[in-house]
Design a protein around this motif. Structure first.
Motif, PDB file in Angstrom:
ATOM      1  N   ARG A  18       2.696  12.413  -7.807  1.00  0.00           N
ATOM      2  CA  ARG A  18       3.618  13.538  -7.601  1.00  0.00           C
ATOM      3  C   ARG A  18       4.010  14.174  -8.933  1.00  0.00           C
ATOM      4  O   ARG A  18       4.126  15.409  -9.049  1.00  0.00           O
ATOM      5  CB  ARG A  18       4.859  13.039  -6.855  1.00  0.00           C
ATOM      6  CG  ARG A  18       5.914  14.104  -6.581  1.00  0.00           C
ATOM      7  CD  ARG A  18       5.393  15.158  -5.633  1.00  0.00           C
ATOM      8  NE  ARG A  18       6.403  16.136  -5.337  1.00  0.00           N
ATOM      9  CZ  ARG A  18       7.293  16.032  -4.346  1.00  0.00           C
ATOM     10  NH1 ARG A  18       7.263  14.948  -3.578  1.00  0.00           N
ATOM     11  NH2 ARG A  18       8.183  16.964  -4.121  1.00  0.00           N
ATOM     12  N   LEU A  19       4.212  13.349  -9.962  1.00  0.00           N
ATOM     13  CA  LEU A  19       4.606  13.875 -11.274  1.00  0.00           C
ATOM     14  C   LEU A  19       3.528  14.797 -11.829  1.00  0.00           C
ATOM     15  O   LEU A  19       3.810  15.917 -12.275  1.00  0.00           O
ATOM     16  CB  LEU A  19       4.876  12.707 -12.228  1.00  0.00           C
ATOM     17  CG  LEU A  19       5.109  13.073 -13.694  1.00  0.00           C
ATOM     18  CD1 LEU A  19       6.371  13.887 -13.837  1.00  0.00           C
ATOM     19  CD2 LEU A  19       5.146  11.818 -14.554  1.00  0.00           C
ATOM     20  N   GLU A  75       0.825  -1.203   0.000  1.00  0.00           N
ATOM     21  CA  GLU A  75       0.000   0.000   0.000  1.00  0.00           C
ATOM     22  C   GLU A  75       0.867   1.266   0.000  1.00  0.00           C
ATOM     23  O   GLU A  75       0.504   2.274  -0.604  1.00  0.00           O
ATOM     24  CB  GLU A  75      -0.925   0.004   1.225  1.00  0.00           C
ATOM     25  CG  GLU A  75      -2.097  -0.943   1.127  1.00  0.00           C
ATOM     26  CD  GLU A  75      -3.054  -0.550   0.018  1.00  0.00           C
ATOM     27  OE1 GLU A  75      -3.362   0.648  -0.106  1.00  0.00           O
ATOM     28  OE2 GLU A  75      -3.466  -1.430  -0.752  1.00  0.00           O
ATOM     29  N   MET A  76       2.005   1.192   0.703  1.00  0.00           N
ATOM     30  CA  MET A  76       2.879   2.362   0.733  1.00  0.00           C
ATOM     31  C   MET A  76       3.490   2.643  -0.633  1.00  0.00           C
ATOM     32  O   MET A  76       3.917   3.766  -0.911  1.00  0.00           O
ATOM     33  CB  MET A  76       3.988   2.163   1.766  1.00  0.00           C
ATOM     34  CG  MET A  76       3.505   2.163   3.203  1.00  0.00           C
ATOM     35  SD  MET A  76       2.656   3.691   3.648  1.00  0.00           S
ATOM     36  CE  MET A  76       4.000   4.861   3.521  1.00  0.00           C
ATOM     37  N   GLN A  77       3.565   1.608  -1.482  1.00  0.00           N
ATOM     38  CA  GLN A  77       4.081   1.806  -2.831  1.00  0.00           C
ATOM     39  C   GLN A  77       3.028   2.366  -3.782  1.00  0.00           C
ATOM     40  O   GLN A  77       3.353   2.691  -4.929  1.00  0.00           O
ATOM     41  CB  GLN A  77       4.606   0.481  -3.384  1.00  0.00           C
ATOM     42  CG  GLN A  77       5.827  -0.049  -2.636  1.00  0.00           C
ATOM     43  CD  GLN A  77       6.294  -1.386  -3.159  1.00  0.00           C
ATOM     44  OE1 GLN A  77       5.662  -1.964  -4.037  1.00  0.00           O
ATOM     45  NE2 GLN A  77       7.371  -1.899  -2.609  1.00  0.00           N
ATOM     46  N   GLU A  78       1.775   2.460  -3.319  1.00  0.00           N
ATOM     47  CA  GLU A  78       0.708   2.996  -4.153  1.00  0.00           C
ATOM     48  C   GLU A  78       0.824   4.514  -4.205  1.00  0.00           C
ATOM     49  O   GLU A  78       0.364   5.221  -3.315  1.00  0.00           O
ATOM     50  CB  GLU A  78      -0.665   2.586  -3.614  1.00  0.00           C
ATOM     51  CG  GLU A  78      -1.105   1.201  -4.011  1.00  0.00           C
ATOM     52  CD  GLU A  78      -1.398   1.109  -5.507  1.00  0.00           C
ATOM     53  OE1 GLU A  78      -1.719   2.146  -6.107  1.00  0.00           O
ATOM     54  OE2 GLU A  78      -1.282   0.015  -6.063  1.00  0.00           O
ATOM     55  N   ARG A  79       1.457   5.015  -5.234  1.00  0.00           N
ATOM     56  CA  ARG A  79       1.593   6.464  -5.439  1.00  0.00           C
ATOM     57  C   ARG A  79       1.057   6.846  -6.809  1.00  0.00           C
ATOM     58  O   ARG A  79       1.600   7.697  -7.497  1.00  0.00           O
ATOM     59  CB  ARG A  79       3.062   6.872  -5.308  1.00  0.00           C
ATOM     60  CG  ARG A  79       3.651   6.673  -3.921  1.00  0.00           C
ATOM     61  CD  ARG A  79       3.003   7.622  -2.911  1.00  0.00           C
ATOM     62  NE  ARG A  79       3.631   7.541  -1.607  1.00  0.00           N
ATOM     63  CZ  ARG A  79       3.243   6.725  -0.649  1.00  0.00           C
ATOM     64  NH1 ARG A  79       2.207   5.927  -0.872  1.00  0.00           N
ATOM     65  NH2 ARG A  79       3.860   6.711   0.520  1.00  0.00           N
ATOM     66  N   TYR A  80      -0.019   6.153  -7.213  1.00  0.00           N
ATOM     67  CA  TYR A  80      -0.579   6.367  -8.544  1.00  0.00           C
ATOM     68  C   TYR A  80      -2.057   6.702  -8.409  1.00  0.00           C
ATOM     69  O   TYR A  80      -2.690   6.490  -7.374  1.00  0.00           O
ATOM     70  CB  TYR A  80      -0.392   5.119  -9.416  1.00  0.00           C
ATOM     71  CG  TYR A  80       1.012   4.562  -9.381  1.00  0.00           C
ATOM     72  CD1 TYR A  80       2.042   5.184 -10.059  1.00  0.00           C
ATOM     73  CD2 TYR A  80       1.290   3.407  -8.653  1.00  0.00           C
ATOM     74  CE1 TYR A  80       3.330   4.681 -10.026  1.00  0.00           C
ATOM     75  CE2 TYR A  80       2.581   2.893  -8.609  1.00  0.00           C
ATOM     76  CZ  TYR A  80       3.596   3.535  -9.295  1.00  0.00           C
ATOM     77  OH  TYR A  80       4.858   3.043  -9.246  1.00  0.00           O
TER      78      TYR A  80
END
Length: 801
Positions: A722-723, A476-481
């Protein structure tokens, strides 16, 4: 003419929610459901490991005995009752007993008394794989060692058995009581009970032997000490008497005469010091009054002298106050210039001078008194110094004499104390009683104490849940999309226009059946395609007009109509952050949808660096947008028209890598490009522009002045949040014109897993009945031909794009 863009932020870009919240339970529950498979697999794996551990682990039995440490058992052997033990002493005694039971000496005693030196269960217990490897290595090394004697072999077995016993026993205090519980673990239940009983018997025997040995050693040592102390005490007494005679140390009532004289002088000195302090304080007080001058003498004349000296001052002050009162009355009645008032004022000044003189006289008197007391104090100090000098030699001699007497007295006291202890030690040798007893015998266990099946399985499940939860948390912490439309609103502050389903085709899964796509009339295509050509991807809205894909693009059209209402022609740019997010496919399908609905629509391929749309045209165009802007070719003559939807397309001539334009942004921002767009506004209702991504190049920024609104395409689950946020923050002009955001390539089967409870994504399956229903023929709109295409029909060629 160009139309000024409306401020879209106030319409479609709500404020970002920066408020902090504690724990979002709905989001947490959705995350748990989304990672349920991971957590379940981890739990199952750990439970399987626990079952394997139970299958291959040798059962172990535990037998326990309890020993009470009771000091009252020896009360009959003592002549008088000892003082009760403090809590700290009792804790220390119990801790000592625990360590004795754990010691190697106690283990050796048990081995010898129970005959365990040759017990195979103790010497060779079931071993783990690591222990087996160590034993094999030790045996291999022993082959190269020197031969040992039989006595050494027996001693080695004895030491090994004792070491194994120390590893198998557990000794602990029972609660806060004086009971010590001793347990032994072994694969053999009979052996476990035997060892536990042997330990209890060995401890009681050790207590008896320890008491007897200690009393015997104490008696021998005390006898030696008594002989020495007797001789030393006699010699000390004789030495004190001899020193007293040689120095003539006489005393009365236990003190030297010089000491009594010094004591009297010290008492007188203390009294003299008090008198000096009193006289000094009184003198300083009157002196401070005089230092203030005669004008303040009347104010300070209230100080009492403690005697009759102050009566004159009190009388003068009384006269002064009476005259002052009379002066005040005359002044109030006749004024300050009246002769009587002046006379009273002069009389008041004379009395004030008399008071000051009287204070001077008293000050001189107190100064004399102070000097007299100081002289007496000095005299006493000199007398004390003289007596101290005379008494110093006698005091030194007396100090040495007292040291000799104290030494003699201490030796006598110590001798008497040791004599009493010697008699007690002799008596205790005849009463060897242990201060402990067994209160619970060790029984033969009937069931193994380990492994505990229920606990092992429960612990395995808990560890599995923890490991699965940790793994799920890491995922879940890798979910940055971007996954949900709500994330678009919260992170970017923009409107989410919907989800475009992921369309794929395999040998066993045709495109027509994926995500609810159907051809017109509801009939799927007959033959599946092993690859998904881009030409077909641009016609999804035509092949599946009732699909979720087409419905989302209709939402885009509705949003543009609402925001850009009142404009006869609308220029809409389609952009993305990165290449490969599907913006070209979205632009083509959106233009197809507009053209199929009867709107005059022009699709411009403005991605000059990578014109993917133009590459799909067959045959390839010989000229296009670049030639229309920088050349003399009319842009209307370069348009291709799709025969099915009547969509007009302005392509770009594909170029090789070495022929790429170096300054594409200048071309898009040129006045001729603006003139072309303005001309297109006169002929078309919608102008859809496929622009380059925002991340790599600035083409979209250069062209933003000609655009009424942007449709931002984000690849679902692939484009970092973030992008996108950084790109829009750095491009405020583009961000202010964004109509909304499309989440492209959405896996509709996975989408509900990322939604919270009650989110609309949870109900996507219920929408399929609307998406999959075929469109009636009567309700199908007829595509209208583009005026520009009709005017240039001879120059335009059919296109499959």
């Amino acid at each position: 003419m160009n139309h000024r863009a409306l401020p879209l932020n106030g319409v479609l870009r709500p404020e970002k929610d920066d408020g902090d919240s504690f724990i979002d339970l709905d989001r947490l529950f959705a995350s748990v459901l989304r990672r349920a498979m991971t957590i379940g697999l981890a739990t199952a794996l750990f439970v399987m490991l626990g079952v394997a551990y139970l299958v291959f682990t040798t059962p172990v039995y535990t037998s326990m005995t309890q020993i009470l440490l009771d000091g009252n058992l020896a009360r009959y052997a003592e002549e008088e009752l000892a003082s009760p033990q403090s809590k700290q002493q009792a804790d220390t005694q119990i801790s000592s007993a625990v360590e004795i039971l754990k010691s190697n000496k106690m283990a050796l005693r048990v081995v010898d008394e129970a005959g365990l030196a040759d017990n195979d269960t103790i010497l060779n217990p079931p071993k783990s794989l690591v222990s087996t490897a160590k034993s094999w290595l030790r045996g291999t090394l022993s082959l190269f060692a020197d031969a040992v004697s039989d006595e050494a072999v027996l001693e080695g077995k004895r030491q090994k058995a004792a070491a194994m016993l120390q590893q198998g026993i557990a000794v602990e205090r029972v609660g806060r009581s004086a009971v010590v519980a001793l347990s032994y673990r072994s694969p053999d239940p009979q052996l476990a009970a035997k060892v536990a009983d042997a330990y209890a018997d060995a401890y009681l025997a050790d207590q008896l032997n320890a008491n007897f040995d200690a009393a015997e050693r104490a008696s021998v040592w005390l006898q030696e000490r008594l002989d020495d102390l007797r001789q030393r005490a006699q010699a000390a007494s004789l030495e004190a008497e001899r020193y007293k005679t040689e120095n003539g140390l006489t005393s009365t009532r236990g003190e030297l005469m010089s000491e009594q004289q010094l004591t009297d002088l010290n008492s007188q000195l203390i009294i003299a010091q008090a008198d000096v302090a009193k006289a000094s304080a009184r003198y300083e007080q009157f002196k401070s009054i005089l230092d203030q001058g005669p004008d303040n003498a009347v104010k300070n004349a209230m100080i009492s002298a403690g005697g009759s000296e102050n009566s004159v001052i009190q009388q003068l002050r009384g006269r002064y106050l009476a005259i002052e009162q009379r002066e005040r009355e005359v002044t109030e009645s006749f004024g300050a210039d009246h002769p009587q008032a002046v006379a009273l004022k002069g009389e008041k000044g004379e009395i004030s001078q008399q008071i000051f003189q009287e204070l001077q006289r008293l000050t001189d008197s107190y100064r004399n008194e102070y000097e007299v007391t100081r002289s007496r104090e000095t005299s006493l100090r000199e007398s004390i110094a003289g007596v101290t000098g005379k008494n110093s030699q006698a005091t030194k001699s007396l100090v040495h004499l007292r040291e000799l007497e104290q030494k003699a007295t201490a030796l006598k006291t110590l001798y008497q104390s040791y004599l009493d202890r010697y008699e007690q030690a002799n008596q205790k040798q005849t009463f060897p009683i242990a201060q402990a007893r067994v209160i619970s015998d060790a029984g033969v266990p009937v069931s193994p104490s380990s492994p505990k099946k229920t606990m092992v399985l429960a612990l395995s499940a808990v560890l599995g849940l923890m490991a699965g939860g940790a793994l799920a948390f890491a995922q879940e912490m890798q979910e940055r999309y971007f996954r949900l439309g709500s994330e678009v609103r919260s992170v970017l502050g923009l409107t989410s226009l919907g989800y475009l389903p992921l369309v794929c085709a395999t040998a066993n899964r045709p495109i027509d059946r994926v995500n609810g796509f159907f051809r017109r009339g509801g009939k799927p295509s007959a033959e599946p395609s092993p690859e998904l050509p881009l030409e077909r991807m641009t016609r999804l809205v035509l092949e599946a007009p009732r699909s979720a894909f087409a419905e989302t693009l209709r939402n885009v059209k509705l949003a543009s109509d609402i925001v850009l209402q009142g404009r006869p022609s609308r220029v809409i740019g389609v952009v993305s952050s990165l290449p490969g997010e599907g913006k070209t496919t979205v632009a083509a399908n959106f233009a197809m949808l507009l053209a199929a609905s009867g709107k005059r629509t022009l699709l411009i391929d403005a991605d000059l660096r990578n014109p993917r749309l133009s590459r799909m045209l067959k045959p390839a165009p010989k000229a296009g947008l670049v030639e229309a802007v920088i050349g003399d070719v009319a842009w209307t003559s370069l348009i291709r028209v799709d025969p099915q939807s009547k969509l007009a397309i302005l392509p770009i001539q594909p170029r090789s890598h070495g022929e790429q334009l170096p300054h594409t942004n200048e071309l898009l921002a040129s006045p001729r490009m603006a003139s072309l767009i303005e001309s297109a506004r006169q002929h078309f209702d919608y102008v859809i522009v496929d622009l380059a991504p925002l991340g790599p190049v600035v083409d979209a920024k250069a062209f933003s002045a000609q655009v009424d609104g942007f449709v931002f395409v984000i690849e679902w689950g692939k484009t970092p949040t973030r992008l996108v946020s950084d790109l829009l923050d750095s491009e405020p002009l583009i961000a202010s014109k964004i109509l909304g955001v499309l989440l492209n390539k959405t896996d509709m089967t996975e989408l509900p897993r990322y939604s919270e409870f009650g989110g609309q994504e949870k109900f996507r399956s219920q929408y399929e009945a609307y998406y999959q229903s075929p469109l009636p023929k009567a309700a199908r709109p007829r595509p209208a031909a583009s005026p520009a295409a009709e005017g240039q029909g001879a120059a335009a060629s059919p296109s499959q794009a």
